[in-house]
Design an enzyme around this catalytic site. Structure first.
Site, PDB file in Angstrom:
ATOM      1  N   CYS B 174       3.086   7.418  -1.054  1.00 53.35           N
ATOM      2  CA  CYS B 174       2.593   6.073  -0.723  1.00 53.35           C
ATOM      3  C   CYS B 174       1.141   5.863  -1.128  1.00 53.35           C
ATOM      4  CB  CYS B 174       2.770   5.805   0.760  1.00 53.35           C
ATOM      5  SG  CYS B 174       4.360   6.355   1.384  1.00 53.35           S
ATOM      6  N   HIS B 313      -3.817   1.192   5.587  1.00 54.36           N
ATOM      7  CA  HIS B 313      -2.498   1.650   5.141  1.00 54.36           C
ATOM      8  C   HIS B 313      -1.445   1.113   6.103  1.00 54.36           C
ATOM      9  CE1 HIS B 313       0.611   4.098   3.408  1.00 54.36           C
ATOM     10  NE2 HIS B 313       0.894   4.593   4.597  1.00 54.36           N
ATOM     11  N   HIS B 350       6.750  -2.284   3.520  1.00 61.60           N
ATOM     12  CA  HIS B 350       6.186  -1.139   2.799  1.00 61.60           C
ATOM     13  C   HIS B 350       6.908  -0.971   1.471  1.00 61.60           C
ATOM     14  CE1 HIS B 350       4.272   2.468   1.799  1.00 61.60           C
ATOM     15  NE2 HIS B 350       4.429   3.171   2.909  1.00 61.60           N
TER      16      HIS B 350
END
Lengths: 424, 422
Positions: B174, B313, B350
Site C-alpha cells: 500500500c 494513510h 482503499h
C-alpha cells in the site's frame, strides 16, 4: 561517479546445486539442469520440460549456513520458514545464505536495505487459491492474500535481517535482476545505504503460466521432450525456444569502503547497471535498445568497449533473440566484439525468468574469479549467422577483468550490469 | 535539484478529473457502493469503490480530440487487446501526459522514463484465465504471457508515450504509490529529464476479497450501510473498504519545467521509505512510522511547524489507524494539536497499491486550490486518537505530509510543497 560498490555476499540455488563451488563445478562440467517436470502437472500443457527444484528441502542448507549467521538472524530464519510458501521459503533461504556469505553481524544486518527482483512470483500458490476457492471458499488459507504478494518476500527478508531500511520489489520482466542491481546502486548512491540485500526471487511456474508462454511460441515444446537436457541450445541451428526453470540467487551489495573497513571478502565490484525501454510492449527483441543499454552501462561505469573481456549473454535459445543479442553486442562493442568470449548459462540452467540476471550474474562472477568460462552447451551445429565466439567448443581458460551481464525482458525492457574483478 | 510535479491524473469511483475529485471529496461525497465487478465472495462485505462500469469508450472519444495523432494510433492499437486494468493505465497515463503538456519541449526519447507502482496487479484476470484453462487450456488469452505481467502496464505506457529511457515497476504494497515517486526522483538523479509515474488499478479478485475477509482486514459493513463502511479514526471502524483507483503523475526538474513553460503543480521535497522488519499484519509500528516521518521532514529541510496538513494513510482498520495517530503524535510533538489531518479513504475506500499516488494528487489539488477535504463517518472519533481533523472548506496550505503504511510493514512517506511563483 559516486561511491564504489562491492559484492560481498552471493548465493544461488538451481537444480545444479545450492552452493557457489558446486554450481561453478557443475557449469564447468557442462551438466544440464533440465528434465521432464516432476513437480508441475503438465498433463494439459504443451510444455513438458524444465529445471525443477519444486521439491527442494531448505533445511539441510539452513543447517549448513546458520552457524555463519548471527544467532538472532538464524533464529528469525527458523521462525520464518515454516510459514512460507515455496517461492518465499527458498527466497528467504537464499537471502540468508548471501548474508552468511557476506559474514555480516547482527548490527550490520540491521541497517541493510532490501530489494527483491521479480513480480507475479507466486503464481502457482495463487492458483492453489483458485482451486481452494472453487472447492470451499471458507477454507482458504488465512494468509493467502499476504503470501500471494511479491512484497511479502521483501518484507520477510527485512524481517530476517532485522532491518528497518527501505524494502521493496522491482520488476522488469526477465531483466528484473539487473533492475534490482540498479536499484541497489541507487540505494547506496542516493539514499545513504551502506549495504543492500538483493534477492532474485524464484518465480513459480504454474501449468497455466507455462501454457501461456507456450501459446505465444516462446518455449521449446516440440523436439526435445524425450531429451530434455538438449532443449536449451542457444545459438544452435536447431534451437526452438526457451526452457522454463526454477532457480534464484541473492547478492549483498555494499559500499566499497565499508566492506574494506570490516575486512570483508569481496567477490567483485559492481561497476554499473542500466535499463532502457524499447517503447514496445510486445515480445520483439530490439538490437538498438539492447545496444543502448550496454552503452549506457559502460558510460556509467566510466569504461570503454575495450574493457569488456567476457559477456554472460541473455541468450535464451529463441530463434530470433539469440541473434539479435549478438548484433547488439557488435553494435555496442564494435570490432572489440571479435576479441571477447560470450557464453550462455541458460544452455544448462534454462531460463529462471525474473531471477535470471542474478543467477547468471553469480555464475559469471564465479567464472571470472576462476579464470575459466563454461561452454555454451548443446551447440551441435552452430547457427551460420553466429559470427562471435560463443564458447561452443568447451570450457576455456580465459582471464576476465571485466564482464558484462545481459538481460532483456518482455515488453522491451533491456537491462545490463557490469562487474569487475576485485584486485586484492 | 528540485523535483516538481507538472502533470497529474486520476481515475476513481468519484471522479476521473483531479478538480472533480477534490470537489466531490470537499463536498463529502462517497465513491463507495455495492461491489459489482464480480459476485460477492461469502466472507466479503460486498461493498467497495467499483470502477467496473467505467466507460472506457467515452474517455477514448474525449482523448481522441486531445492526443497527438500518432499517440492516439498507438492507444487504439493497444487498448483494444489489453486486459481491463491495463486499458485504464493507458487512459490515466495519457491524461497525466496531457496535463503536463508532455509533447512540449525538446527532450530526447532516451531521457524519458516510466515508473509503474504496484505488483500482483491483476489477480482477477489471472483467476479468469485459470478458469478458462480448466475448461480448455487454449481458451486462455492468447497474449496471457505478455498481459499477465505487472511490467506490461509500464511497457504499454512506454509505448504510448514513446519513452526509451528507464522503465520498471516498484512494489511496496500500500506504500507503492509513494515509493514510485522515490524511484522517479532516482531516475532524475541519474539523468532522466522527465518521468511518468503510473499507479495501475489493483483489481482485487474473488479469492483476494475472500481471503481478506477471512483475515478480518476488510470492513464488515454490509450493503445496507455502504456509504458508512469506510470510517477512518472512528470508534466503530472495522476494516478497510476495497476500491478501484488509478493515478499518474509527471515529474521533472523545476528547471526543465520552467524551460518548457509548463507550470509546476507542486514541489516534491522528500520521499523516504522504511520497513517494520515484521511481515505479518496487523502489526504496524508507531515508533518506526514516527522515525520515518521525522526523517522525511529532515530531508525536506522542514520541522513539524512547517507542516500544514497531513494526508493520512488511515485505511479504517482498528489497529492501523491507531498506530498512525500515535506515530503522528510521536513525530510531530505538540504540533499534532494544530496540524489538520484528513483521510481520503473515508470516501474513496482503499485502492491498494495506487492509493498513495491518488492521495498525493488530491493533496496537490488542495495545495493549489487552498481547499481541503475532510473525513466522513467520524460520528464517534476514537477517544484514543487525539488528532485534529481537517474541516472541509477553504484553508491555505503550503506543505503536506503524505503517509503510506503498507501490508507487510512496508512504509513510505512523501512531503509536498505548494509552488507560489507558478
Amino acid at each position: 561517479m559516486g561511491r564504489r560498490l562491492a559484492v560481498t555476499g552471493m548465493a544461488v540455488n538451481t537444480p545444479l546445486g545450492d552452493t557457489l563451488d558446486g554450481t561453478l563445478a557443475a557449469l564447468l562440467e557442462g551438466r544440464s539442469a533440465v528434465t521432464r517436470w516432476r513437480t508441475i502437472d503438465t498433463s494439459r500443457c504443451y510444455s513438458k520440460i524444465g529445471a525443477d527444484i519444486g521439491d527442494y528441502d531448505v533445511f539441510p542448507r539452513v543447517a549448513a549456513i546458520e552457524g555463519r549467521l548471527p544467532p538472532a538472524a538464524a533464529a528469525r530464519l527458523r521462525r520464518l520458514l515454516p510459514r512460507l510458501p515455496w517461492s518465499a521459503r527458498l527466497g528467504v533461504t537464499l537471502a540468508a545464505d548471501a548474508m552468511a556469505d557476506a559474514t555480516l553481524t547482527d548490527h550490520e544486518l540491521g541497517d541493510c536495505h532490501v530489494v527483491v527482483a521479480g513480480h507475479n512470483l507466486a503464481s502457482a500458490y495463487a492458483e492453489s487459491g483458485f482451486v481452494g476457492f472453487a472447492k470451499d471458499p471458507a477454507n482458504l488459507p488465512i494468509g493467502l492474500e499476504l503470501y500471494s504478494l511479491d512484497t511479502t518476500q521483501a518484507a520477510c527478508v527485512s524481517e530476517l535481517a532485522g532491518s528497518r531500511g527501505p524494502t521493496y520489489t522491482v520488476g522488469g520482466a526477465c531483466a528484473s535482476g539487473n533492475l534490482a542491481l540498479l536499484a541497489a546502486a541507487r540505494e547506496i548512491h542516493h539514499h545513504g545505504a551502506t549495504r543492500v540485500v538483493v534477492l532474485g526471487a524464484l518465480p513459480e511456474p504454474s501449468p497455466g503460466s507455462l501454457h501461456a508462454f507456450a501459446m505465444i511460441g516462446a518455449l521449446s515444446i516440440t523436439s526435445f521432450n524425450t531429451t530434455p537436457e538438449r532443449a536449451s541450445r542457444p545459438w544452435d541451428a536447431a534451437r526452438e525456444g526457451f526452457v522454463p526453470a526454477q532457480g534464484g540467487a541473492a547478492m549483498v551489495i555494499e559500499d566499497w569502503h565499508a566492506a574494506k573497513a570490516r575486512g570483508a571478502h569481496i567477490h567483485a565490484e559492481l561497476m554499473a547497471a542500466a535499463v532502457v525501454s524499447d517503447a514496445n510492449h510486445l515480445t520483439v527483441p530490439d538490437e538498438g535498445g539492447q545496444a543502448r543499454a550496454i552503452t549506457l552501462a559502460l558510460r556509467r561505469a566510466g569504461l570503454h568497449a575495450q574493457d569488456i573481456d567476457y559477456v554472460s549473454a541473455h541468450a535464451t535459445s529463441t530463434p530470433q533473440g539469440d541473434l539479435v543479442e549478438l548484433r547488439a553486442l557488435r553494435q555496442a562493442l564494435g570490432a572489440h566484439a571479435d576479441r571477447i568470449k560470450i557464453n550462455a548459462t541458460k544452455s544448462m540452467l534454462g531460463h529462471t525468468f525474473s531471477a535470471a540476471a542474478l543467477v547468471e550474474g553469480v555464475a559469471a562472477i564465479l567464472q571470472m574469479n576462476a579464470g575459466r568460462l563454461h561452454r555454451s552447451c548443446n551447440i551441435d551445429q552452430l547457427d551460420p549467422a553466429v559470427d562471435l565466439d560463443v564458447c561452443a567448443d568447451g570450457p576455456v581458460d580465459w582471464p576476465v577483468r571485466t564482464l558484462l551481464n545481459d538481460a532483456f525482458g518482455f515488453g522491451g525492457i533491456n537491462a545490463v550490469s557490469i562487474f569487475r574483478r576485485s584486485e586484492a | 535539484m528540485s523535483a516538481v510535479i507538472t502533470g497529474a491524473a486520476v481515475l476513481t469511483p468519484l471522479a476521473d478529473t483531479v478538480d472533480g475529485l477534490l470537489d466531490a471529496l470537499a463536498a463529502g461525497q462517497s465513491g463507495i457502493g455495492p461491489w459489482r465487478a464480480f459476485p460477492r465472495p461469502p466472507a466479503a462485505a460486498g461493498v467497495g469503490g467499483d470502477l467496473s462500469g467505467y466507460d472506457v469508450q467515452r474517455r477514448l472519444l474525449e482523448l481522441r480530440t486531445q492526443l497527438p495523432g500518432v499517440v492516439m494510433t498507438r492507444m487504439d492499437k493497444m487498448v483494444r487487446r489489453v486486459p481491463w486494468a491495463t486499458k485504464l493505465s493507458l487512459l490515466v497515463a495519457a491524461d497525466a501526459a496531457l496535463s503536463a503538456r508532455w509533447w512540449l519541449g525538446d527532450v530526447a526519447a532516451e531521457d524519458l522514463a516510466v515508473v509503474c507502482a504496484g505488483h500482483n496487479l491483476t489477480p482477477r484476470y489471472g483467476h479468469d484465465n485459470w478458469k478458462k484453462f480448466q475448461v480448455e487450456p487454449d481458451y486462455m488469452d492468447a497474449l496471457l504471457a505478455v498481459h499477465m505481467l505487472d511490467t506490461n502496464h509500464a511497457a504499454c505506457v512506454s509505448e504510448l508515450l514513446g519513452t526509451r529511457g528507464g522503465i520498471g515497476t516498484v512494489g511496496a504494497s500500500c506504500a507503492s504509490g509513494n515509493l514510485a515517486l522515490r524511484a522517479a526522483m532516482d531516475e532524475l538523479a541519474d539523468g532522466a529529464r522527465r518521468v511518468l509515474v503510473v499507479a495501475p488499478i489493483y483489481e482485487y479478485g474473488e479469492t483476494t476479497l475472500q481471503a481478506l475477509g477471512l483475515m478480518g482486514a476488510t470492513s464488515e459493513a454490509g450493503p445496507e450501510d455502504v456509504a458508512r463502511a469506510s470510517r477512518p479514526f472512528d470508534r466503530d471502524r472495522s476494516g478497510f473498504v476495497p476500491s478501484h483507483g488509478a493515478a499518474a503523475v509527471v515529474i521533472e526538474s523545476a528547471e526543465d519545467a520552467r524551460a518548457r513553460g509548463v507550470p509546476a503543480l507542486a514541489e516534491l521535497l522528500a520521499v523516504e521509505a522504511s520497513s517494520d522488519a515484521c511481515h505479518r499484519p496487523p502489526r504496524p509500528s508507531p515508533v518506526e512510522q514516527a522515525a520515518l516521518i521525522r526523517r522525511a521532514l529532515q530531508h525536506a529541510g522542514l520541522g513539524p511547524r512547517d507542516i500544514d496538513l497531513v494526508s493520512a494513510h488511515a485505511a479504517s482498520t482498528p489497529v492501523g489507524d491507531l498506530a498512525e495517530a500515535r506515530a503522528l503524535a510521536l513525530a510531530l510533538g505538540d504540533e499534532v494539536d494544530r496540524i489538520p489531518v484528513n483521510a481520503a479513504k473515508s470516501m474513496l475506500g482503499h485502492s491498494g497499491w495506487a492509493a498513495a499516488l491518488i492521495e498525493v494528487i488530491i493533496a496537490i489539488a488542495e495545495l493549489r486550490r487552498g481547499l481541503v477535504h475532510g473525513t466522513v463517518n467520524l460520528d464517534h472519533p476514537d477517544p484514543r486518537i487525539p488528532l485534529v481533523f481537517a474541516q472541509p472548506g477553504e484553508l491555505p496550505v503550503r506543505t503536506v505530509l503524505k503517509n503510506a503504511f503498507g501490508f507487510g510493514g512496508l512504509n513510505c512517506v512523501s512531503v509536498l510543497r505548494r509552488v507560489d511563483d507558478a
